[in-house]
Scaffold this motif. Sequence first.
Motif, short mmCIF file in Angstrom:
data_model
loop_
_atom_site.label_atom_id
_atom_site.label_comp_id
_atom_site.label_asym_id
_atom_site.label_seq_id
_atom_site.Cartn_x
_atom_site.Cartn_y
_atom_site.Cartn_z
N THR A 55 -8.86 24.06 28.04
CA THR A 55 -8.31 24.21 29.39
C THR A 55 -7.87 25.64 29.66
OG1 THR A 55 -7.53 21.91 29.27
CG2 THR A 55 -6.62 23.29 31.00
N HIS A 67 -5.42 26.59 39.26
CA HIS A 67 -4.95 25.76 38.15
C HIS A 67 -4.79 24.30 38.56
CE1 HIS A 67 -3.14 29.50 35.95
NE2 HIS A 67 -4.45 29.54 36.07
N ALA A 70 -7.39 22.02 36.98
CA ALA A 70 -7.45 21.91 35.52
C ALA A 70 -7.76 20.49 35.07
CB ALA A 70 -6.14 22.40 34.90
N THR A 74 -11.24 19.61 33.13
CA THR A 74 -11.11 19.16 31.75
C THR A 74 -11.61 17.73 31.58
OG1 THR A 74 -9.17 20.59 31.52
CG2 THR A 74 -9.52 18.96 29.81
N SER A 220 -16.14 26.38 37.35
CA SER A 220 -14.91 27.19 37.42
C SER A 220 -15.20 28.58 37.98
CB SER A 220 -14.27 27.28 36.04
OG SER A 220 -15.07 28.03 35.15
#
Length: 227
Positions: A55, A67, A70, A74, A220
């Motif tokens: 992460t 963020h 995340a 993940t 990302s």
Amino acid sequence: MILSFFDQFASPSFLGIPLVLLSMTFPALLLPAPGNRWITNRLSTLQSWLLLSTTKQLMTPLNKKGHKWALILTSLLILLLTINLLGLLPYTFTPTTQLSMNMALAFPLWFATLLTGLRNQPSASLGHLLPEGTPTPLIPALILIETTSLLIRPLALGVRLTANLTAGHLLIQLISTATITLLPIMPTISLLTSMILLLLTTLEVAVALIQAYVFVLLLSLYLQENI
């Protein structure tokens, strides 16, 4: 014989009921669940350390606004990793060899990153379509090229994952078939092909890990451009 090679990519069903959903949810049952004890076992500690390290690696290019993604990124990485690795076991099915599933994962997430950029910074997101200092006669052509490259991103994500896993599974099946066929005829050659099969299986494990990571890493990076 040619059709039998591709039977492994056919969606399994039982009594006319597709089993793809079961094959996608079953890997999650194999992951160790967190317990109520203060000190966890070694497997849970290793899993937590790997998740934290991964992460952090995924969130490094993003600012604090990114963020929030995340958990999604993940979770997607864990899903792809478990499906890809368990699909290498005998008598199993790999859902990520289906382009429809990969596109169903790639397109909504890519579109979400695009909408995030258009909502938070519309000028900067649209500015990616035209590099600064472009000569006036080249503006229409460059806008068309950049728009095409933008729209082709989800297709590239899905096709990359599908093609790599499909090619690896086909090679494993071809070499294993050759190994079994040559065993009674030429045992020495069969031993050589079995060694190649072992190396190819190791390579395919690495490909399953890398492709899952690349899929999430590119998402990302697309998110980084729009935040």
